[in-house]
Enzyme design. Sequence first.
Site, PDB file in Angstrom:
ATOM      1  N   GLY A 182       0.807  -1.216   0.000  1.00 36.63           N
ATOM      2  CA  GLY A 182       0.000   0.000   0.000  1.00 36.63           C
ATOM      3  C   GLY A 182       0.838   1.263   0.000  1.00 36.63           C
ATOM      4  CB  SER A 183       3.014   2.717  -1.395  1.00 39.60           C
ATOM      5  OG  SER A 183       2.975   1.620  -2.296  1.00 39.60           O
TER       6      SER A 183
END
Length: 215
Positions: A182-183
């Site tokens: 997640g980013s």
Amino acid sequence: MKSPQVPVTREGYPFIFFFAFTTLIFALVGCSWVAYTGLAVTTFVLCFFRDPERFIPAKEHAVLAPADGKVIYVEKITDDEYLQQEVYKISIFMNVFNVHVNRLPLSGTVKKIIYKPGKFHSADSDKAVLYNENCTTILESETGKKIAFVQVAGLIARRIVNWLELEDKAVRGERFGLIRFGSRVDIYLPADTEIAIEKGQKVRGGETIIGYLNI
């Protein structure tokens, strides 16, 4: 520059093997419900680190999306940090179900790599830009145009991977790194770039054209 294996990037091997081994142990000792949970987690981790091939567009002067995900920001701003000029800033948010291998948006020469340690706010928040761990690459095209792209860690992400080195000859569409769990990736383009995407659009790294440089 390293070339990771496909269809799973090598950085995922330790995680996949760990969860697969743990699942096997629980299955052997008869802890069925734990083993099923471990199997689900192993499958998720395997999918997270998938590294599919992409069909790279051959259109001249095209800039490609550096990551899979959703475009959450497209604005013209004054960039005092990376390119020191007016630019278009585009932000792509990757959730945990997106491919997290990042691809080069443009061919050229790597001029600078800047790593900054930081915190881990949600990657789609304003705080992420200011405080989160990030790694910036500044690339100069064959025609002298400079762009910057920034890998930004997210709420769960704890490691940014960048395989580039200074003076590498980058090739558009090739893999250059990834961010775990997640980013987001921000990309800064010259202000005269013809933007080809809009906020809310979903893009694919190495395939979706996000703009055309004005040469």
